[in-house]
Motif scaffolding. Sequence first.
Motif, PDB file in Angstrom:
ATOM      1  N   ILE A 169      32.136  33.831  35.165  1.00  0.00           N
ATOM      2  CA  ILE A 169      32.872  34.281  36.341  1.00  0.00           C
ATOM      3  C   ILE A 169      32.961  35.803  36.288  1.00  0.00           C
ATOM      4  CG2 ILE A 169      35.160  34.332  37.397  1.00  0.00           C
ATOM      5  CD1 ILE A 169      35.513  31.429  36.530  1.00  0.00           C
ATOM      6  N   VAL A 170      32.510  36.457  37.355  1.00  0.00           N
ATOM      7  CA  VAL A 170      32.424  37.918  37.358  1.00  0.00           C
ATOM      8  C   VAL A 170      33.135  38.459  38.599  1.00  0.00           C
ATOM      9  CG1 VAL A 170      30.869  39.891  37.214  1.00  0.00           C
ATOM     10  CG2 VAL A 170      30.190  37.714  36.205  1.00  0.00           C
ATOM     11  N   ASP A 171      34.113  39.332  38.382  1.00  0.00           N
ATOM     12  CA  ASP A 171      34.973  39.807  39.470  1.00  0.00           C
ATOM     13  C   ASP A 171      34.813  41.313  39.692  1.00  0.00           C
ATOM     14  OD1 ASP A 171      36.870  40.040  41.428  1.00  0.00           O
ATOM     15  OD2 ASP A 171      38.587  39.607  40.149  1.00  0.00           O
ATOM     16  N   GLU A 172      34.084  41.706  40.728  1.00  0.00           N
ATOM     17  CA  GLU A 172      33.959  43.097  41.177  1.00  0.00           C
ATOM     18  C   GLU A 172      33.717  44.084  40.034  1.00  0.00           C
ATOM     19  OE1 GLU A 172      33.883  44.149  44.244  1.00  0.00           O
ATOM     20  OE2 GLU A 172      35.202  42.971  45.541  1.00  0.00           O
ATOM     21  N   PRO A 173      32.694  43.871  39.196  1.00  0.00           N
ATOM     22  CA  PRO A 173      32.529  44.756  38.035  1.00  0.00           C
ATOM     23  C   PRO A 173      31.784  46.051  38.345  1.00  0.00           C
ATOM     24  CG  PRO A 173      30.827  43.113  37.997  1.00  0.00           C
ATOM     25  CD  PRO A 173      31.672  42.827  39.229  1.00  0.00           C
ATOM     26  N   THR A 174      31.292  46.207  39.565  1.00  0.00           N
ATOM     27  CA  THR A 174      30.428  47.353  39.872  1.00  0.00           C
ATOM     28  C   THR A 174      31.052  48.311  40.876  1.00  0.00           C
ATOM     29  OG1 THR A 174      29.312  46.150  41.665  1.00  0.00           O
ATOM     30  CG2 THR A 174      28.366  45.953  39.467  1.00  0.00           C
ATOM     31  N   SER A 175      32.323  48.156  41.200  1.00  0.00           N
ATOM     32  CA  SER A 175      32.926  48.929  42.287  1.00  0.00           C
ATOM     33  C   SER A 175      32.958  50.424  42.017  1.00  0.00           C
ATOM     34  CB  SER A 175      34.345  48.420  42.558  1.00  0.00           C
ATOM     35  OG  SER A 175      35.141  48.493  41.390  1.00  0.00           O
ATOM     36  N   ALA A 176      32.947  50.830  40.742  1.00  0.00           N
ATOM     37  CA  ALA A 176      33.033  52.253  40.420  1.00  0.00           C
ATOM     38  C   ALA A 176      31.667  52.863  40.081  1.00  0.00           C
ATOM     39  CB  ALA A 176      33.993  52.468  39.249  1.00  0.00           C
ATOM     40  N   LEU A 177      30.602  52.104  40.294  1.00  0.00           N
ATOM     41  CA  LEU A 177      29.272  52.567  39.887  1.00  0.00           C
ATOM     42  C   LEU A 177      28.457  53.063  41.073  1.00  0.00           C
ATOM     43  CD1 LEU A 177      28.300  49.639  37.481  1.00  0.00           C
ATOM     44  CD2 LEU A 177      29.433  51.782  36.904  1.00  0.00           C
ATOM     45  N   ASP A 178      27.522  53.982  40.791  1.00  0.00           N
ATOM     46  CA  ASP A 178      26.589  54.371  41.839  1.00  0.00           C
ATOM     47  C   ASP A 178      25.543  53.272  41.996  1.00  0.00           C
ATOM     48  OD1 ASP A 178      24.452  54.753  39.927  1.00  0.00           O
ATOM     49  OD2 ASP A 178      25.198  56.757  39.520  1.00  0.00           O
ATOM     50  N   SER A 179      24.711  53.377  43.025  1.00  0.00           N
ATOM     51  CA  SER A 179      23.815  52.270  43.380  1.00  0.00           C
ATOM     52  C   SER A 179      22.819  51.943  42.269  1.00  0.00           C
ATOM     53  CB  SER A 179      23.070  52.588  44.677  1.00  0.00           C
ATOM     54  OG  SER A 179      22.332  53.783  44.553  1.00  0.00           O
TER      55      SER A 179
END
Length: 231
Positions: A169-179
């Motif tokens: 289960i993975v919850d929004e782990p990339t919100s602070a990353l660039d593309s």
Amino acid sequence: MTNRPAIQIENCQFRYHPDSDKALLQIAHWQVEKGETVFVYGPSGSGKSTLLNLLAGILLPQQGSIKLDEVTLNQLSNRKRDAFRARHIGMVFQRFNLIPYLTVADNIKLASHFSSHDKPYLQQRSLELMNDLQLDIELLERPASQLSVGQQQRVAIVRALINQPELLIVDEPTSALDSDARDSFVDLLLKQVKVAGATIIFVSHDRSLAQHFSRQLDIQSFMVAGEKHAV
């Protein structure tokens, strides 16, 4: 041997206020097969994290059943549900939830506390995952607070996969990353999930990530004012 679904939800209703006559999430039927990679999207506040907490057994529905590999989570005691989660579910959080003053090794050990595997196996698996994720073994003795964001991400994956969970289960782990960093992280994560033969439920508001997954779900189809929806 019967190939049982990884997730099966039937007639599920959840509301934060038990006395409310309106359910936040209402799911007539939802099934996810083993090995599927599912991308769940929707705006902030739409119930994505609520769904993940139900799947993890952290929240319980007021009605219906949630089964993981034929085990009905809402029929387990709190203790048994916690043990089931530790042994069968891996979780990667938005801010990774590493304990900053503990070493990387100790953060990983916390996740393996309820594991049915013995200590030598867990140590070997930890080293293998570190190597697969291109993490220097020397980092095991470094406090989590001294890691870069990218290193923290990878350690979070090691921790989530250490017990060989059937469900990730993975919850929004990339919100602070660039593309570029975001796509690299998702590719790396899915590669490890495939190697482990696990099922993944990945939540994000960023629909550009959907291309990496075999199936998509709009969480708003579970937020209903009247009729139930099956997905």
